[in-house]
Design a protein around this motif. Structure first.
Motif, PDB file in Angstrom:
ATOM      1  N   ALA A 113       8.930  15.654  -1.425  1.00  0.00           N
ATOM      2  CA  ALA A 113       9.802  14.521  -1.737  1.00  0.00           C
ATOM      3  C   ALA A 113      10.408  14.665  -3.142  1.00  0.00           C
ATOM      4  N   HIS A 143       1.755   9.307  -3.767  1.00  0.00           N
ATOM      5  CA  HIS A 143       2.650   9.506  -4.899  1.00  0.00           C
ATOM      6  C   HIS A 143       1.862   9.870  -6.155  1.00  0.00           C
ATOM      7  N   LEU A 157       3.360  17.139   3.789  1.00  0.00           N
ATOM      8  CA  LEU A 157       4.231  16.129   3.194  1.00  0.00           C
ATOM      9  C   LEU A 157       3.711  15.816   1.796  1.00  0.00           C
ATOM     10  N   ARG A 193       4.351  13.593  -1.246  1.00  0.00           N
ATOM     11  CA  ARG A 193       5.173  12.448  -1.627  1.00  0.00           C
ATOM     12  C   ARG A 193       5.618  12.560  -3.085  1.00  0.00           C
ATOM     13  N   SER A 194       6.461  11.643  -3.469  1.00  0.00           N
ATOM     14  CA  SER A 194       7.209  11.825  -4.724  1.00  0.00           C
ATOM     15  C   SER A 194       6.335  11.862  -5.962  1.00  0.00           C
ATOM     16  N   ILE A 215       7.744   2.773  -8.216  1.00  0.00           N
ATOM     17  CA  ILE A 215       8.102   3.144  -6.841  1.00  0.00           C
ATOM     18  C   ILE A 215       7.879   1.892  -6.005  1.00  0.00           C
ATOM     19  N   TYR A 229      11.122   9.887   7.691  1.00  0.00           N
ATOM     20  CA  TYR A 229      11.044  11.351   7.721  1.00  0.00           C
ATOM     21  C   TYR A 229      11.244  11.922   9.123  1.00  0.00           C
ATOM     22  N   GLU A 251      12.221   2.470  -1.513  1.00  0.00           N
ATOM     23  CA  GLU A 251      11.792   3.785  -0.988  1.00  0.00           C
ATOM     24  C   GLU A 251      11.595   3.673   0.523  1.00  0.00           C
TER      25      GLU A 251
END
Lengths: 278, 278, 278
Positions: C65, C116, C95, C97-98, A101, A78, A72
């Protein structure tokens, strides 16, 4: 009409899936994306929906399960159009279970196993034969040795160091801020063969010696020498763990004399193995 | 040109999606994979990106939300080419929220509800009307009764037993290793109607009686009888919970006399319901 | 033959991916689904496999994301055919995140950052410039102020209130049930500038004042005034935090005098900034 067409495609997809792979359904190469800049070893299996980013190297015979993200990109990605992903290494024979992740910059040794949904932020170094449990969150710039058992939901802050043969039980936290909030971040250190019980907390900058046992829910706020049995909040030295005797069981610690499952002394016993190391 | 073609396909996909399903977007049969060896009941809804492996049985009217894995193959799958997935049961009317990982061998009763991202390792048995909260991690070979409320992020080790009508609050852990690390794994036991507060820890091999209340952050290292109010590290018996009186509220425990939401005595009251059971 | 055809398609897919996007692989518009009823700002990036449901509004320059769900429908969705998704707001420059799951009804301010796998249940309000760490689980109907740092795996129960500039470290829990289980749910309140250490627990209905420091593993069972240093289970007032002096470091609290990273007083110092607010 459109609805029927979609239904037809949908059935077709299932039918093809059945024809191709009527029993196992884990590695179907569905939605797998592998960067052309990644290096994939021999006999590597990659699960569905997994993404392998630039500059990832995966050793032979490793398995990356489904829904993983390996390599990742870091935050800089970004905003920097010239961003180049640091290299990431997953050692040979490793098993990364689903939904991991793993950021770029991690170096995992051989035979590393993870549970599900682990998060490894950037630039950790993880030794051979180490297990990282489900939901664990390793915050980056962390060093973990060989043959460790990091159980579920362990949280290790940046710049911390974990030795070899260390066991961290669920919800253990190693912190890194001595006077929160500050900019003097400094991880904790846990030495070889030490065990930290469920919900144990290791404070920033402290060093726990080798062969220690830290009780469940303890808060370690200072250094402790080798062989300490440590309990409480704040944690105190209760006794030399070698003096801890359980009736009918005798002396249980150091644990290496009585436990060898998955350890390199599994066949020889600890004493013989240990002598051979020197 | 290629870029334009992809963009075109991409727009086409969104357009079709709009035409087919202009309001709800949860069950679109996108990337759903169902093993031909799975048995799916009537009126079952399966969310996008969900995978149902071999030998899973899903009861009528169940909902499996998006991004779930049901019947995840056991470790043996990775090495045994003749591997056959054990059967997995999701009871009728259950709701499995998104991102669950439920291994093969689990038996979930009817009306079971889960939060998001639960992990159920192999061979758990979970009773009817039980809730398993988000991020909970049930390690396998665990028995949980009916009408339990397992809140977020509870961790239950292998071979543990949880009775009926038990409430485990967030970050509760039941451990299973009496002398870590050992091979003498043995879960804890929590009896009917007992409540364990946030961050409570139940040690391997201990048995907490019925109708107990274990305070937040307590560490239960030994057995306790029915009706105990238990607090501390190590946890101690503070009093018989039936003697606990709050000014203006009277006697709060046993809680079943004053709380019935979602319980089978919701309409009759506990006493009447309880007498009917005998 | 079929197998070859699939392999061909599979290779084709990878080949196209390489041609189009040879370096970055994060925003490929693969499996992205955006409701036609969502409003997406300028320069918004949406990662692969992400779903944006009805009535979501995403501000300019935000990044969502991969593998996120934004505007997840509420429980009512499963049973009400006339269900209409409440509006959800992700502020500009945020932002996410995933693997986030953000329910409908959340209002996130500008410059919000998440780790995340965060889970935000319905109807939380989160201020500008606040960070929500990985795996955090905000249970809904929660208010969090501006410039907070909510670290990994924090669990905040419904109806709780967190002020501005608050730091909650990993595994902090705010509970909301005074006499579990009950229907008298009532969150806890943490005031501006207060810090809660790792594994700290704040009980339902309690109010912690401004500028407090709550030690790791503490259990806060009652109210505390401003400037309290609070430690233990049950937590006790140890001293006025302003009297806490570390040799060689002097007076460390209030922390705003010595820490400004990411704070609005980063350039002016706290005192000047604070006077300008009045």
């Amino acid at each position: 009409m459109i609805r029927q067409y979609i239904a037809y495609l949908s059935n077709l997809r299932i039918t093809l899936s059945v024809l191709i792979n009527y029993k196992t359904m884990m590695f179907n190469d569905l939605n797998v994306r592998v960067s052309p800049k990644a290096l994939i070893g021999k006999n590597v299996r990659i699960g569905d929906n997994t993404v392998i980013f630039d500059n990832v190297v995966i050793g032979d015979n490793a398995t990356i399960a489904h829904n993983c993200v390996i390599g990742e990109p870091l935050n800089e990605y970004y905003s920097n159009p010239d961003y180049e992903n640091p290299s990431t290494l997953i050692g040979a024979n490793s098993l990364i279970r689903s939904h991991a992740i793993i950021y770029a910059g991690n170096k995992l040794g051989e035979n590393v196993t993870t549970g599900h949904r682990v998060t490894l932020r950037e630039n950790n170094t993880i030794g051979n034969n180490t297990l990282i449990g489900s939901l664990s969150d390793i915050q980056g710039e962390v060093t973990i040795g060989h043959y460790c058992r990091i159980y579920s939901n362990v949280h290790i802050s940046q710049f911390s160091t974990v030795g070899n043969f260390v066991f961290l039980y669920p919800y253990v936290v190693i912190t890194n801020d001595p006077y929160p909030p500050s900019n003097d971040l400094n991880g904790g250190t846990i030495s070889d063969y030490t065990l930290v019980g469920v919900h144990g907390i290791i404070f920033s900058g402290t060093r726990v010696g080798r062969n220690c046992l830290i009780g469940a829910n303890s808060v370690v706020t200072k250094d402790f020498p080798d062989h300490s049995l440590i309990i409480g909040n704040p944690a105190k030295l209760v006794m030399d763990i070698r003096k801890y005797v359980v009736i009918g069981k005798g002396s249980l610690y150091p644990w290496m004399n009585r436990f060898s499952r998955g350890m390199p002394w599994e066949n020889t016993g600890f004493e013989v193995w240990n002598q051979r190391q020197h």
